[in-house]
Design a protein around this motif. Structure first.
Motif, PDB file in Angstrom:
ATOM      1  N   SER A  92     -77.503 -27.829  -0.285  1.00  0.00           N
ATOM      2  CA  SER A  92     -77.440 -26.372  -0.364  1.00  0.00           C
ATOM      3  C   SER A  92     -76.812 -25.762   0.888  1.00  0.00           C
ATOM      4  CB  SER A  92     -78.846 -25.790  -0.565  1.00  0.00           C
ATOM      5  OG  SER A  92     -79.656 -26.033   0.570  1.00  0.00           O
ATOM      6  N   VAL A  93     -76.353 -24.542   0.726  1.00  0.00           N
ATOM      7  CA  VAL A  93     -75.794 -23.757   1.825  1.00  0.00           C
ATOM      8  C   VAL A  93     -76.539 -22.436   1.859  1.00  0.00           C
ATOM      9  CG1 VAL A  93     -73.734 -22.576   2.684  1.00  0.00           C
ATOM     10  CG2 VAL A  93     -73.526 -24.833   1.628  1.00  0.00           C
ATOM     11  N   ASN A  94     -76.972 -22.028   3.043  1.00  0.00           N
ATOM     12  CA  ASN A  94     -77.721 -20.796   3.218  1.00  0.00           C
ATOM     13  C   ASN A  94     -76.974 -19.903   4.201  1.00  0.00           C
ATOM     14  OD1 ASN A  94     -79.784 -18.919   3.102  1.00  0.00           O
ATOM     15  ND2 ASN A  94     -81.397 -20.357   3.634  1.00  0.00           N
ATOM     16  N   THR A 149     -78.800 -15.757   1.530  1.00  0.00           N
ATOM     17  CA  THR A 149     -78.197 -16.139   0.259  1.00  0.00           C
ATOM     18  C   THR A 149     -78.068 -17.654   0.223  1.00  0.00           C
ATOM     19  OG1 THR A 149     -76.974 -14.052   0.180  1.00  0.00           O
ATOM     20  CG2 THR A 149     -76.218 -15.831  -1.272  1.00  0.00           C
ATOM     21  N   LEU A 150     -78.750 -18.257  -0.734  1.00  0.00           N
ATOM     22  CA  LEU A 150     -78.788 -19.707  -0.884  1.00  0.00           C
ATOM     23  C   LEU A 150     -77.970 -20.111  -2.099  1.00  0.00           C
ATOM     24  CD1 LEU A 150     -80.188 -22.468  -0.083  1.00  0.00           C
ATOM     25  CD2 LEU A 150     -81.843 -21.896  -1.876  1.00  0.00           C
ATOM     26  N   ALA A 183     -80.801 -24.911  -9.022  1.00  0.00           N
ATOM     27  CA  ALA A 183     -79.336 -24.818  -9.023  1.00  0.00           C
ATOM     28  C   ALA A 183     -78.905 -23.363  -9.200  1.00  0.00           C
ATOM     29  CB  ALA A 183     -78.753 -25.675 -10.133  1.00  0.00           C
ATOM     30  N   GLY A 184     -77.860 -22.997  -8.470  1.00  0.00           N
ATOM     31  CA  GLY A 184     -77.314 -21.646  -8.570  1.00  0.00           C
ATOM     32  C   GLY A 184     -77.461 -20.891  -7.271  1.00  0.00           C
ATOM     33  N   GLN A 185     -77.305 -19.595  -7.368  1.00  0.00           N
ATOM     34  CA  GLN A 185     -77.400 -18.728  -6.191  1.00  0.00           C
ATOM     35  C   GLN A 185     -78.695 -17.930  -6.230  1.00  0.00           C
ATOM     36  OE1 GLN A 185     -73.898 -16.521  -4.742  1.00  0.00           O
ATOM     37  NE2 GLN A 185     -75.146 -14.675  -4.867  1.00  0.00           N
ATOM     38  N   HIS A 186     -79.349 -17.855  -5.089  1.00  0.00           N
ATOM     39  CA  HIS A 186     -80.602 -17.118  -4.955  1.00  0.00           C
ATOM     40  C   HIS A 186     -80.546 -16.307  -3.663  1.00  0.00           C
ATOM     41  CE1 HIS A 186     -82.296 -19.748  -8.052  1.00  0.00           C
ATOM     42  NE2 HIS A 186     -81.665 -20.722  -7.419  1.00  0.00           N
ATOM     43  N   ASN A 217     -90.836 -14.809   3.688  1.00  0.00           N
ATOM     44  CA  ASN A 217     -89.698 -14.724   2.771  1.00  0.00           C
ATOM     45  C   ASN A 217     -90.152 -14.196   1.409  1.00  0.00           C
ATOM     46  OD1 ASN A 217     -87.479 -15.989   4.307  1.00  0.00           O
ATOM     47  ND2 ASN A 217     -88.889 -17.725   4.340  1.00  0.00           N
ATOM     48  N   THR A 218     -89.287 -13.402   0.783  1.00  0.00           N
ATOM     49  CA  THR A 218     -89.540 -12.912  -0.553  1.00  0.00           C
ATOM     50  C   THR A 218     -88.282 -13.099  -1.384  1.00  0.00           C
ATOM     51  OG1 THR A 218     -91.068 -11.234   0.283  1.00  0.00           O
ATOM     52  CG2 THR A 218     -90.208 -10.906  -1.941  1.00  0.00           C
ATOM     53  N   LEU A 219     -88.406 -13.830  -2.470  1.00  0.00           N
ATOM     54  CA  LEU A 219     -87.281 -14.054  -3.363  1.00  0.00           C
ATOM     55  C   LEU A 219     -86.913 -12.742  -4.051  1.00  0.00           C
ATOM     56  CD1 LEU A 219     -85.427 -16.263  -4.583  1.00  0.00           C
ATOM     57  CD2 LEU A 219     -87.129 -16.511  -6.394  1.00  0.00           C
ATOM     58  N   GLU A 220     -85.627 -12.407  -4.043  1.00  0.00           N
ATOM     59  CA  GLU A 220     -85.145 -11.227  -4.739  1.00  0.00           C
ATOM     60  C   GLU A 220     -84.862 -11.600  -6.180  1.00  0.00           C
ATOM     61  OE1 GLU A 220     -81.870  -9.051  -2.966  1.00  0.00           O
ATOM     62  OE2 GLU A 220     -82.469  -9.755  -0.987  1.00  0.00           O
ATOM     63  N   ARG A 221     -85.291 -10.793  -7.091  1.00  0.00           N
ATOM     64  CA  ARG A 221     -85.002 -10.985  -8.517  1.00  0.00           C
ATOM     65  C   ARG A 221     -83.808 -10.093  -8.847  1.00  0.00           C
ATOM     66  NH1 ARG A 221     -87.665 -15.506  -9.734  1.00  0.00           N
ATOM     67  NH2 ARG A 221     -89.810 -15.361  -9.066  1.00  0.00           N
ATOM     68  N   PHE A 222     -82.781 -10.704  -9.394  1.00  0.00           N
ATOM     69  CA  PHE A 222     -81.609  -9.891  -9.769  1.00  0.00           C
ATOM     70  C   PHE A 222     -81.056 -10.332 -11.087  1.00  0.00           C
ATOM     71  CE2 PHE A 222     -80.298 -13.307  -7.035  1.00  0.00           C
ATOM     72  CZ  PHE A 222     -79.059 -13.727  -7.456  1.00  0.00           C
TER      73      PHE A 222
END
Length: 138
Positions: free
Chosen positions: A72-74, A96-97, A105-108, A133-138
């Motif tokens: 992964s890339v962050n 952005t991960l 898998a994908g972008q988060h 940290n808080t995951l953003e839902r989009f």
């Protein structure tokens, strides 16, 4: 990075810390990731799990770098930095991960708030005392 932040000392410090974390992540180096944290630091993951201590933070990241976040890339973008007391900075970033495979898998994106502290015992260098940290839902 927000250009309004570019001239503040707090922003320079926070940007340096974020670059250290980003480089460690993108090199899949858990030990380097944990090394910027204080010995008694706390880290709250995007799933709400709390990890205590720099060593545990480093080991935990080493584990995810070789499993769910392998390859992964962050990218970490500073949104806000303020020195709230002498030697204490609060920094907010959007991370952005991009994960190439596995269950994530994908972008988060996640919002991350960290408390940075100056460490006199380390020549005045800065370390992270807490991250949430808080995951953003989009």
């Amino acid at each position: 990075m927000n250009t309004d932040l570019a001239t503040t000392e707090a922003a320079h410090v926070a940007t340096d810390v974020l670059r250290t974390l980003e480089t460690a992540w993108n090199s899949a180096d858990g030990r380097a990731f944990g090394s910027i944290y204080t010995p008694d630091a706390t880290f709250v993951t995007i799933q709400g799990k709390r990890i205590s201590g720099a060593d545990s933070i480093g080991r935990g990241h080493a584990a995810i770098f070789s499993t769910i976040y392998a390859g992964s890339v962050n990218r970490m973008e500073l949104l806000h930095a303020a020195e709230i007391a002498d030697g204490v900075i609060v920094a907010v970033s959007e991370n952005t991960l991009v994960c190439p495979g596995g269950p994530l898998a994908g972008q988060h994106r996640a919002m991350s708030t960290s408390v940075l502290t100056r460490r006199p015992e380390l020549g005045g260098s800065w370390s992270v005392a807490a991250t949430h940290n808080t995951l953003e839902r989009f």
